[in-house]
Design an enzyme around this catalytic site. Sequence first.
Site, PDB file in Angstrom:
ATOM      1  N   ARG A 144      -8.721  -0.500   4.637  1.00 38.83           N
ATOM      2  CA  ARG A 144      -7.955   0.551   3.948  1.00 38.83           C
ATOM      3  C   ARG A 144      -6.630  -0.028   3.447  1.00 38.83           C
ATOM      4  O   ARG A 144      -6.075   0.424   2.466  1.00 38.83           O
ATOM      5  CB  ARG A 144      -7.637   1.703   4.920  1.00 38.83           C
ATOM      6  N   LYS A 174       0.858  -1.211   0.000  1.00 40.51           N
ATOM      7  CA  LYS A 174       0.000   0.000   0.000  1.00 40.51           C
ATOM      8  C   LYS A 174       0.881   1.244   0.000  1.00 40.51           C
ATOM      9  O   LYS A 174       0.658   2.164  -0.785  1.00 40.51           O
ATOM     10  CB  LYS A 174      -0.867   0.010   1.251  1.00 40.51           C
ATOM     11  N   ASN A 175       1.909   1.274   0.843  1.00 40.90           N
ATOM     12  CA  ASN A 175       2.680   2.506   1.017  1.00 40.90           C
ATOM     13  C   ASN A 175       3.696   2.754  -0.083  1.00 40.90           C
ATOM     14  O   ASN A 175       4.267   3.843  -0.151  1.00 40.90           O
ATOM     15  CB  ASN A 175       3.339   2.523   2.399  1.00 40.90           C
ATOM     16  N   ASP A 181       4.597   1.054  12.140  1.00 44.65           N
ATOM     17  CA  ASP A 181       3.404   0.369  11.623  1.00 44.65           C
ATOM     18  C   ASP A 181       3.295  -1.071  12.103  1.00 44.65           C
ATOM     19  O   ASP A 181       2.275  -1.717  11.869  1.00 44.65           O
ATOM     20  CB  ASP A 181       3.400   0.390  10.084  1.00 44.65           C
ATOM     21  N   ILE A 235       7.445   7.569  16.992  1.00 40.20           N
ATOM     22  CA  ILE A 235       7.113   8.243  15.733  1.00 40.20           C
ATOM     23  C   ILE A 235       5.813   9.020  15.824  1.00 40.20           C
ATOM     24  O   ILE A 235       5.758  10.197  15.456  1.00 40.20           O
ATOM     25  CB  ILE A 235       7.050   7.221  14.567  1.00 40.20           C
ATOM     26  N   LEU A 262       6.913  19.966   7.033  1.00 41.29           N
ATOM     27  CA  LEU A 262       8.116  19.575   6.282  1.00 41.29           C
ATOM     28  C   LEU A 262       7.821  19.510   4.781  1.00 41.29           C
ATOM     29  O   LEU A 262       8.648  19.871   3.948  1.00 41.29           O
ATOM     30  CB  LEU A 262       8.642  18.223   6.788  1.00 41.29           C
ATOM     31  N   ARG A 295      -0.322  14.585  12.675  1.00 43.46           N
ATOM     32  CA  ARG A 295       0.122  14.472  11.281  1.00 43.46           C
ATOM     33  C   ARG A 295       0.364  15.840  10.630  1.00 43.46           C
ATOM     34  O   ARG A 295      -0.263  16.210   9.645  1.00 43.46           O
ATOM     35  CB  ARG A 295      -0.891  13.667  10.464  1.00 43.46           C
ATOM     36  N   PRO A 296       1.241  16.637  11.162  1.00 41.17           N
ATOM     37  CA  PRO A 296       1.530  17.949  10.544  1.00 41.17           C
ATOM     38  C   PRO A 296       2.147  17.778   9.154  1.00 41.17           C
ATOM     39  O   PRO A 296       2.634  16.690   8.816  1.00 41.17           O
ATOM     40  CB  PRO A 296       2.533  18.576  11.508  1.00 41.17           C
ATOM     41  N   ILE A 297       2.124  18.839   8.347  1.00 42.01           N
ATOM     42  CA  ILE A 297       2.720  18.763   7.001  1.00 42.01           C
ATOM     43  C   ILE A 297       3.725  19.894   6.770  1.00 42.01           C
ATOM     44  O   ILE A 297       4.035  20.245   5.628  1.00 42.01           O
ATOM     45  CB  ILE A 297       1.626  18.786   5.902  1.00 42.01           C
ATOM     46  N   CYS A 301      -5.214  12.359  12.122  1.00 46.95           N
ATOM     47  CA  CYS A 301      -6.045  11.151  12.010  1.00 46.95           C
ATOM     48  C   CYS A 301      -5.941  10.435  13.355  1.00 46.95           C
ATOM     49  O   CYS A 301      -5.503  11.005  14.335  1.00 46.95           O
ATOM     50  CB  CYS A 301      -5.567  10.281  10.866  1.00 46.95           C
TER      51      CYS A 301
HETATM   52  C1  EPZ Z   1       4.005   7.172   6.180  1.00 47.97           C
HETATM   53  O1  EPZ Z   1       3.183   8.183   6.741  1.00 47.97           O
HETATM   54  C2  EPZ Z   1       3.136   5.921   6.131  1.00 47.97           C
HETATM   55  N1  EPZ Z   1       1.974   6.161   5.267  1.00 47.97           N
HETATM   56  C3  EPZ Z   1       2.674   5.561   7.540  1.00 47.97           C
HETATM   57  O2  EPZ Z   1       1.944   4.341   7.458  1.00 47.97           O
HETATM   58  C4  EPZ Z   1       3.906   5.332   8.414  1.00 47.97           C
HETATM   59  O3  EPZ Z   1       3.493   5.080   9.734  1.00 47.97           O
HETATM   60  C5  EPZ Z   1       4.791   6.587   8.383  1.00 47.97           C
HETATM   61  O4  EPZ Z   1       5.130   6.905   7.011  1.00 47.97           O
HETATM   62  C6  EPZ Z   1       6.086   6.395   9.165  1.00 47.97           C
HETATM   63  O5  EPZ Z   1       6.794   5.306   8.630  1.00 47.97           O
HETATM   64  C7  EPZ Z   1       2.120   6.056   3.932  1.00 47.97           C
HETATM   65  O6  EPZ Z   1       3.206   5.799   3.428  1.00 47.97           O
HETATM   66  C8  EPZ Z   1       0.890   6.268   3.109  1.00 47.97           C
HETATM   67  P1  EPZ Z   1       5.950  10.646   8.233  1.00 47.97           P
HETATM   68  P2  EPZ Z   1       3.700   9.729   6.746  1.00 47.97           P
HETATM   69  O7  EPZ Z   1       5.776  11.893   7.468  1.00 47.97           O
HETATM   70  O8  EPZ Z   1       4.446  10.006   5.500  1.00 47.97           O
HETATM   71  C9  EPZ Z   1       6.148  13.928  11.613  1.00 47.97           C
HETATM   72  C10 EPZ Z   1       0.126   2.891   7.701  1.00 47.97           C
HETATM   73  O9  EPZ Z   1      -0.283   2.325   8.720  1.00 47.97           O
HETATM   74  N2  EPZ Z   1       5.983  14.912  10.529  1.00 47.97           N
HETATM   75  O10 EPZ Z   1       7.195   9.831   8.050  1.00 47.97           O
HETATM   76  O11 EPZ Z   1       2.543  10.590   7.079  1.00 47.97           O
HETATM   77  C11 EPZ Z   1       4.856  13.171  11.876  1.00 47.97           C
HETATM   78  O12 EPZ Z   1       4.023  13.906  12.749  1.00 47.97           O
HETATM   79  C12 EPZ Z   1       0.547   4.340   7.788  1.00 47.97           C
HETATM   80  O13 EPZ Z   1       0.261   2.340   6.579  1.00 47.97           O
HETATM   81  C13 EPZ Z   1       6.108  16.270  10.812  1.00 47.97           C
HETATM   82  O14 EPZ Z   1       6.355  16.661  11.949  1.00 47.97           O
HETATM   83  O15 EPZ Z   1       4.695   9.682   7.979  1.00 47.97           O
HETATM   84  C14 EPZ Z   1       5.325  11.899  12.497  1.00 47.97           C
HETATM   85  O16 EPZ Z   1       5.569  12.129  13.875  1.00 47.97           O
HETATM   86  C15 EPZ Z   1       0.254   4.958   9.135  1.00 47.97           C
HETATM   87  N3  EPZ Z   1       5.954  17.165   9.805  1.00 47.97           N
HETATM   88  C16 EPZ Z   1       6.683  11.646  11.822  1.00 47.97           C
HETATM   89  O17 EPZ Z   1       7.063  12.885  11.214  1.00 47.97           O
HETATM   90  C17 EPZ Z   1       5.693  16.768   8.511  1.00 47.97           C
HETATM   91  O18 EPZ Z   1       5.583  17.639   7.624  1.00 47.97           O
HETATM   92  C18 EPZ Z   1       6.626  10.574  10.746  1.00 47.97           C
HETATM   93  O19 EPZ Z   1       5.718  10.983   9.786  1.00 47.97           O
HETATM   94  C19 EPZ Z   1       5.557  15.389   8.248  1.00 47.97           C
HETATM   95  C20 EPZ Z   1       5.707  14.476   9.270  1.00 47.97           C
END
Ligand code: EPZ
Length: 417
Positions: free
Chosen positions: A397, A22-23, A305, A327, A125, A121-123, A116
């Site tokens: 999902r 999926k990812n 995960d 995480i 970065l 889940r901030p964005i 969620c």
């Molecule tokens: C991906 O989510 C995966 N989803 C998640 O899998 C997985 O848990 C996660 O990576 C970590 O490995 C998909 O690939 C679709 P991150 P993502 O950005 O990209 C912080 C599942 O179960 N952060 O690496 O959203 C954030 O808050 C899902 O399949 C910021 O602070 O994860 C978190 O603490 C759940 N600012 C950490 O980084 C940002 O702009 C990791 O998030 C982005 C993230």
Amino acid sequence: MDTYVINGGNRLSGEINLQGSKNSALPIIAASILVDGNALIKRCPIIRDTVAMKELLLALGCKVSQEKNLFKVDATNCNKDEIPEDLMKEIRSSIVLMGPMLARHGRIKLTHPGGCEIGSRPIDLHLNGLRQLGATVNEEHGYIICEVNRLIGSEIDLDFPSVGATENIMMAATLAEGVTIIRNVAREPEIIELQEFLNRAGANIEGAGSNIIKIKGVNKLHDVEYEVGGDRIVAGTYLCSAAITRGEVLVKGIIPEYLRSTLHKLKETGCTIKIMNKENIFIKAPEKLKSVNIKTMPFPGFPTDMQSQMVTILTLAQGTSIIMENIFENRYKYVPELIKMGASIIVEGKTAIVTGIENLTGATVEARELRGGASLVLAGLAARDVTSVIGVRYIERGYEDFVENLRNIGADIKRVN
Ligand code: EPZ
């Protein structure tokens, strides 16, 4: 509410033909918007998230078909630059459409994906990375509007190796002018797959899997065909289904290296793990698992995960296990549901302390997010009597044919609408 009804206690035994990741599939579907022509994605799992991405791409003007595990995209007429709010809410991964849409159209308007069930889940970065490539980003009235005349390559340092931010910036930089260097990137296998997909379409990217990625911008991408690799988290979930039921299972179609830290922990619990002809993993569980300690970390550390699945099997281990979730800040929502089944778990902030017990007992429990929901199914497989897991839409999902696959290895489980 759709429910799985499970009669627990069977030792699972048999083979699983693993679904595509999926990812890996989700960012690759988003990246198909960059292709001036056709993208053919094989072994794409039919799950709620890929169906939602199909709806999103259709709404943006792409031609999309999803026949069995073949996902086809023709982005030639992708002419919309706003993502409908209802679809945005359906799937968080839509955030990785920003990079491709900016590169393709120079504009994207979308609602803030919001948090969620596992965290805020901030964005930031993502947005900072796109700004460094020359985009303006305005957030107003709950919308994010990104615009740029021409993306220009840049040197970007990520504060945290965010998977999504790495993917978004990689995709935007693919068609930018000049060279982009991104440091402190995510090293997850999904990044390697995205690089491979893009390079097959004519991109010029190197370094995925390491902590520095270099992208030389190109003018366009051409038709591409790519087969998604096995889903490492779904593989780990099936391995845990054997561990918790004292069974033995062969998971077929996975690169074991992508699951190394999980396999290492399962061996620590006393499971026997064998790699069979490079892409199959065999697990045989002991009569009683040993307790282990776990800290979730970015890849190649232990994956967040797989945290809920490991906590679940450790509820029946000998002794006390300490798990630290580093995480996401809210990834223990499934714990109160496990406690209803008799588990002995104390959560203090990021840490869960799991004291092993003899048996779990069946109960009606509720899935509140994807991996925690799948973990409640694992608990039901081992519990005495009947467990009903409600809210299975979360599980569906990410897990393709979950009930069918578990039945094929001996689980007494059925889906009730
Ligand atoms: C991906 O989510 C995966 N989803 C998640 O899998 C997985 O848990 C996660 O990576 C970590 O490995 C998909 O690939 C679709 P991150 P993502 O950005 O990209 C912080 C599942 O179960 N952060 O690496 O959203 C954030 O808050 C899902 O399949 C910021 O602070 O994860 C978190 O603490 C759940 N600012 C950490 O980084 C940002 O702009 C990791 O998030 C982005 C993230």
